[in-house]
Structures are given as structure tokens and as C-alpha cells.
Design a protein around this motif. Structure first.
Motif, PDB file in Angstrom:
ATOM      1  N   THR A 133       0.855  -1.182   0.000  1.00 27.09           N
ATOM      2  CA  THR A 133       0.000   0.000   0.000  1.00 27.09           C
ATOM      3  C   THR A 133       0.893   1.235   0.000  1.00 27.09           C
ATOM      4  OG1 THR A 133      -0.092   0.129   2.415  1.00 27.09           O
ATOM      5  CG2 THR A 133      -1.776  -1.221   1.334  1.00 27.09           C
ATOM      6  N   LYS A 134       0.349   2.361  -0.391  1.00 29.16           N
ATOM      7  CA  LYS A 134       1.130   3.589  -0.458  1.00 29.16           C
ATOM      8  C   LYS A 134       1.524   4.087   0.926  1.00 29.16           C
ATOM      9  CE  LYS A 134      -0.660   5.256  -4.888  1.00 29.16           C
ATOM     10  NZ  LYS A 134      -1.376   6.346  -5.589  1.00 29.16           N
ATOM     11  N   THR A 135       0.685   3.824   1.919  1.00 31.04           N
ATOM     12  CA  THR A 135       0.951   4.346   3.258  1.00 31.04           C
ATOM     13  C   THR A 135       1.598   3.315   4.172  1.00 31.04           C
ATOM     14  OG1 THR A 135      -1.332   3.816   3.836  1.00 31.04           O
ATOM     15  CG2 THR A 135      -0.863   6.076   3.191  1.00 31.04           C
ATOM     16  N   GLY A 136       1.543   2.040   3.823  1.00 29.38           N
ATOM     17  CA  GLY A 136       2.245   1.009   4.582  1.00 29.38           C
ATOM     18  C   GLY A 136       1.852   0.955   6.040  1.00 29.38           C
ATOM     19  N   ILE A 137       2.843   1.059   6.935  1.00 29.65           N
ATOM     20  CA  ILE A 137       2.591   0.897   8.366  1.00 29.65           C
ATOM     21  C   ILE A 137       1.689   1.994   8.927  1.00 29.65           C
ATOM     22  CG2 ILE A 137       4.683   2.146   9.073  1.00 29.65           C
ATOM     23  CD1 ILE A 137       4.934   0.123  11.386  1.00 29.65           C
ATOM     24  N   GLU A 138       1.721   3.180   8.322  1.00 34.41           N
ATOM     25  CA  GLU A 138       0.870   4.264   8.816  1.00 34.41           C
ATOM     26  C   GLU A 138      -0.609   3.891   8.729  1.00 34.41           C
ATOM     27  OE1 GLU A 138       3.347   4.682   6.734  1.00 34.41           O
ATOM     28  OE2 GLU A 138       4.743   6.100   7.665  1.00 34.41           O
ATOM     29  N   LEU A 139      -0.985   3.190   7.651  1.00 37.53           N
ATOM     30  CA  LEU A 139      -2.370   2.751   7.485  1.00 37.53           C
ATOM     31  C   LEU A 139      -2.752   1.761   8.579  1.00 37.53           C
ATOM     32  CD1 LEU A 139      -4.936   2.749   5.679  1.00 37.53           C
ATOM     33  CD2 LEU A 139      -3.952   0.818   4.467  1.00 37.53           C
ATOM     34  N   ILE A 140      -1.842   0.878   8.928  1.00 36.57           N
ATOM     35  CA  ILE A 140      -2.111  -0.137   9.952  1.00 36.57           C
ATOM     36  C   ILE A 140      -2.208   0.507  11.331  1.00 36.57           C
ATOM     37  CG2 ILE A 140      -1.192  -2.231  11.046  1.00 36.57           C
ATOM     38  CD1 ILE A 140       0.170  -2.794   8.283  1.00 36.57           C
ATOM     39  N   ILE A 141      -1.350   1.477  11.606  1.00 37.49           N
ATOM     40  CA  ILE A 141      -1.409   2.205  12.878  1.00 37.49           C
ATOM     41  C   ILE A 141      -2.747   2.915  13.028  1.00 37.49           C
ATOM     42  CG2 ILE A 141      -0.468   4.212  14.104  1.00 37.49           C
ATOM     43  CD1 ILE A 141       2.302   3.327  13.058  1.00 37.49           C
ATOM     44  N   GLU A 142      -3.196   3.534  11.941  1.00 37.06           N
ATOM     45  CA  GLU A 142      -4.481   4.230  11.960  1.00 37.06           C
ATOM     46  C   GLU A 142      -5.634   3.237  12.124  1.00 37.06           C
ATOM     47  OE1 GLU A 142      -7.181   6.966   8.923  1.00 37.06           O
ATOM     48  OE2 GLU A 142      -5.010   6.861   8.647  1.00 37.06           O
ATOM     49  N   LYS A 143      -5.530   2.113  11.452  1.00 35.99           N
ATOM     50  CA  LYS A 143      -6.599   1.099  11.494  1.00 35.99           C
ATOM     51  C   LYS A 143      -6.815   0.558  12.902  1.00 35.99           C
ATOM     52  CE  LYS A 143      -7.832  -3.403   9.484  1.00 35.99           C
ATOM     53  NZ  LYS A 143      -7.433  -4.443   8.473  1.00 35.99           N
ATOM     54  N   TYR A 144      -5.729   0.307  13.621  1.00 40.16           N
ATOM     55  CA  TYR A 144      -5.833  -0.293  14.954  1.00 40.16           C
ATOM     56  C   TYR A 144      -5.654   0.728  16.077  1.00 40.16           C
ATOM     57  CZ  TYR A 144      -5.624  -4.690  12.444  1.00 40.16           C
ATOM     58  OH  TYR A 144      -5.901  -5.740  11.580  1.00 40.16           O
ATOM     59  N   ASP A 145      -5.432   1.992  15.693  1.00 35.98           N
ATOM     60  CA  ASP A 145      -5.274   3.069  16.658  1.00 35.98           C
ATOM     61  C   ASP A 145      -4.205   2.730  17.697  1.00 35.98           C
ATOM     62  OD1 ASP A 145      -5.761   5.544  17.781  1.00 35.98           O
ATOM     63  OD2 ASP A 145      -7.365   4.810  19.094  1.00 35.98           O
ATOM     64  N   LYS A 146      -3.057   2.254  17.193  1.00 34.47           N
ATOM     65  CA  LYS A 146      -1.950   1.886  18.068  1.00 34.47           C
ATOM     66  C   LYS A 146      -0.659   2.459  17.494  1.00 34.47           C
ATOM     67  CE  LYS A 146      -1.604  -2.182  19.805  1.00 34.47           C
ATOM     68  NZ  LYS A 146      -1.460  -3.657  19.955  1.00 34.47           N
ATOM     69  N   SER A 147       0.046   3.259  18.279  1.00 39.86           N
ATOM     70  CA  SER A 147       1.270   3.884  17.781  1.00 39.86           C
ATOM     71  C   SER A 147       2.500   2.993  17.918  1.00 39.86           C
ATOM     72  CB  SER A 147       1.521   5.201  18.526  1.00 39.86           C
ATOM     73  OG  SER A 147       1.674   4.951  19.916  1.00 39.86           O
ATOM     74  N   ASP A 148       2.365   1.888  18.686  1.00 37.14           N
ATOM     75  CA  ASP A 148       3.514   1.020  18.924  1.00 37.14           C
ATOM     76  C   ASP A 148       3.493  -0.241  18.055  1.00 37.14           C
ATOM     77  OD1 ASP A 148       1.317  -0.109  20.147  1.00 37.14           O
ATOM     78  OD2 ASP A 148       2.393  -0.756  21.958  1.00 37.14           O
ATOM     79  N   VAL A 149       2.756  -0.209  16.964  1.00 36.10           N
ATOM     80  CA  VAL A 149       2.661  -1.361  16.066  1.00 36.10           C
ATOM     81  C   VAL A 149       3.997  -1.615  15.369  1.00 36.10           C
ATOM     82  CG1 VAL A 149       1.650  -2.180  13.893  1.00 36.10           C
ATOM     83  CG2 VAL A 149       0.189  -1.193  15.653  1.00 36.10           C
ATOM     84  N   CYS A 150       4.388  -2.879  15.305  1.00 42.23           N
ATOM     85  CA  CYS A 150       5.533  -3.313  14.508  1.00 42.23           C
ATOM     86  C   CYS A 150       5.067  -4.413  13.562  1.00 42.23           C
ATOM     87  CB  CYS A 150       6.658  -3.850  15.383  1.00 42.23           C
ATOM     88  SG  CYS A 150       7.472  -2.593  16.395  1.00 42.23           S
ATOM     89  N   ILE A 151       5.591  -4.397  12.346  1.00 43.13           N
ATOM     90  CA  ILE A 151       5.221  -5.392  11.337  1.00 43.13           C
ATOM     91  C   ILE A 151       6.429  -6.253  11.018  1.00 43.13           C
ATOM     92  CG2 ILE A 151       4.185  -5.772   9.062  1.00 43.13           C
ATOM     93  CD1 ILE A 151       2.408  -4.132  10.855  1.00 43.13           C
ATOM     94  N   TYR A 152       6.249  -7.557  11.081  1.00 39.27           N
ATOM     95  CA  TYR A 152       7.298  -8.493  10.685  1.00 39.27           C
ATOM     96  C   TYR A 152       7.043  -8.969   9.256  1.00 39.27           C
ATOM     97  CZ  TYR A 152       8.903  -8.959  15.536  1.00 39.27           C
ATOM     98  OH  TYR A 152       9.405  -8.718  16.785  1.00 39.27           O
ATOM     99  N   SER A 153       8.093  -8.980   8.464  1.00 41.06           N
ATOM    100  CA  SER A 153       8.016  -9.499   7.100  1.00 41.06           C
ATOM    101  C   SER A 153       9.083 -10.568   6.925  1.00 41.06           C
ATOM    102  CB  SER A 153       8.252  -8.393   6.066  1.00 41.06           C
ATOM    103  OG  SER A 153       7.296  -7.370   6.195  1.00 41.06           O
ATOM    104  N   PHE A 154       8.739 -11.610   6.159  1.00 40.52           N
ATOM    105  CA  PHE A 154       9.691 -12.687   5.904  1.00 40.52           C
ATOM    106  C   PHE A 154       9.691 -13.040   4.421  1.00 40.52           C
ATOM    107  CE2 PHE A 154       8.059 -13.384  10.227  1.00 40.52           C
ATOM    108  CZ  PHE A 154       9.245 -13.371  10.956  1.00 40.52           C
ATOM    109  N   SER A 155      10.866 -13.366   3.921  1.00 38.47           N
ATOM    110  CA  SER A 155      10.932 -13.946   2.577  1.00 38.47           C
ATOM    111  C   SER A 155      10.790 -15.455   2.710  1.00 38.47           C
ATOM    112  CB  SER A 155      12.276 -13.605   1.911  1.00 38.47           C
ATOM    113  OG  SER A 155      13.346 -14.194   2.635  1.00 38.47           O
ATOM    114  N   GLU A 156      10.565 -16.116   1.593  1.00 43.27           N
ATOM    115  CA  GLU A 156      10.491 -17.575   1.627  1.00 43.27           C
ATOM    116  C   GLU A 156      11.888 -18.151   1.883  1.00 43.27           C
ATOM    117  OE1 GLU A 156       8.506 -21.316  -0.568  1.00 43.27           O
ATOM    118  OE2 GLU A 156       7.940 -19.284  -1.091  1.00 43.27           O
ATOM    119  N   PRO A 157      12.018 -19.085   2.828  1.00 42.20           N
ATOM    120  CA  PRO A 157      13.330 -19.699   3.071  1.00 42.20           C
ATOM    121  C   PRO A 157      13.860 -20.395   1.827  1.00 42.20           C
ATOM    122  CG  PRO A 157      11.822 -20.176   4.879  1.00 42.20           C
ATOM    123  CD  PRO A 157      11.004 -19.560   3.773  1.00 42.20           C
TER     124      PRO A 157
END
Length: 205
Positions: A133-157
Motif C-alpha cells: 500500500t502507499k501508506t504502509g505501516i501508517e495505514l495499519i497504525i491508523e486502522k488499529y489506533d496503536k502507535s507502537d505497532v511493529c510489522i514483521y516481514s519474511f521472505s520464503e526460506p
């Protein structure tokens, strides 16, 4: 005689197909085991809610970080020291040929055609969100109303050195910063253990 040859050819083809299918299932199982064995080391609280990027990271990200050859060996006690033997150009080229995704376009490091799902992880408290998405983590923070959100991403092993190791990227993004590095896992006594981490020395978080 001709019919016998055709029959034998079909039997051989069928056997080869079954063996290939069985190997692929075993490889897929081991890859998920490696991700989960690692995940348990970074998220120890089984009741903790964790955000995961549903898109898998492009494998080219892993390939390029690993190519920098800035690698640290980590023993079972957590001791860290530089490693100059794990990477070599010949093995890396073979590694790249076997695992390369389409080139990353416009810095879009998340693949849109490969996804993680809840069945891939043993941790039950997961929330999957799109990072394409264009806004990335900012959209998720707004969605859940949490400023301490962290997102984990993984590639395929990906297998390295004749399946001796499994290698993948772990990208953690928080509003305050994050981290990005390649995790190297080796199976020891039936469990996948982190043996190395690789970084891009030119990137900081």
C-alpha cells in the motif's frame, strides 16, 4: 516389445513424478519448520498479538544482502563473531539461479503473488496485513489506533549449500525504526537453529 517399453517408460515417469512431489512436500515442510523455529526465538510470549506482512518479501532482497558478505556466526550460547567462510561467489551464483524472483520494481520489496497464511505459523495470535500500500505501516497504525505497532516481514526460506542451510530475510518495521537482516538456519538434532545473520553494512535503522 514396443508396448513393454512404453509401459516401462510410463512406470519410470510415474515413479520420478511421485519422488519429486514427495521431495517438494518435504522441502516445504522444512521451510515452514525453519520459519517457526526462528519465530519462537523472537516472539516468546505465545499470547502476544503479532502483525505479519501477508506478502512474502522478494527473494532478490535476500540474495543482495547475502552477497554483501557481512556475515556474523552465532553459536548456541549467543556468542557472535565474523564469518568469512559461509559465502563464496560460486555457491552464491548457484543460489541465485535457483531462487531468483522477478526484479524488484520501484522499491517494492514485497511480492504480490506469494503470500503467508495462518496455517504457515504455529503462533496463533497473528494479524496479517498487506504492505503493498502507499501508506504502509501508517495505514495499519491508523486502522488499529496503536502507535507502537511493529510489522514483521519474511521472505520464503531458500536452501543453500546442498540443503545444509535455509536462508531468509527478516524485516521488522516500527514507526520508530526497524531492522533488516538475513537469517541463516541449520538443522541440529531435529530443530532448525540460527547459526548466522547477514547484513547490508550500508543500511542503518
Amino acid at each position: 516389445m514396443k508396448n513393454i517399453i512404453i509401459y516401462l517408460s510410463l512406470c519410470i515417469a510415474s515413479t520420478n513424478y511421485s519422488q519429486t512431489k514427495s521431495t517438494l512436500k518435504k522441502d516445504e515442510k522444512e521451510k515452514l519448520e525453519a520459519i517457526n523455529d526462528y519465530f519462537k526465538t523472537i516472539v516468546k510470549d505465545i499470547n502476544r498479538v503479532v502483525f505479519i506482512a501477508q506478502e512474502k518479501l522478494n527473494s532478490n532482497l535476500t540474495l543482495e544482502i547475502f552477497k554483501q558478505n557481512f556475515i556474523q556466526a552465532i553459536d548456541l550460547k549467543g556468542n557472535i563473531e565474523p564469518d568469512t567462510h559461509l559465502f563464496n561467489e560460486k555457491d552464491w551464483k548457484k543460489f541465485k539461479k535457483q531462487n531468483q524472483d522477478p526484479p524488484i520494481q520501484d522499491n517494492r520489496i514485497w511480492d504480490t503473488h506469494k503470500y503467508w497464511g495462518k496455517n504457515d505459523f504455529s503462533h496463533s495470535q497473528l494479524i496479517f496485513e498487506s504492505m503493498n500500500t502507499k501508506t504502509g505501516i501508517e495505514l495499519i497504525i491508523e486502522k488499529y489506533d496503536k502507535s507502537d505497532v511493529c510489522i514483521y516481514s519474511f521472505s520464503e526460506p531458500m536452501y543453500y549449500l546442498n540443503k545444509k542451510y535455509l536462508i531468509f530475510t527478516n524485516l521488522k518495521i516500527c514507526i520508530s525504526g526497524g531492522s533488516k537482516f538475513v537469517v541463516v538456519m541449520k538443522k541440529i538434532k531435529g530443530k532448525w537453529i540460527r547459526t548466522h545473520e547477514a547484513f547490508n553494512p550500508n543500511e542503518t535503522y
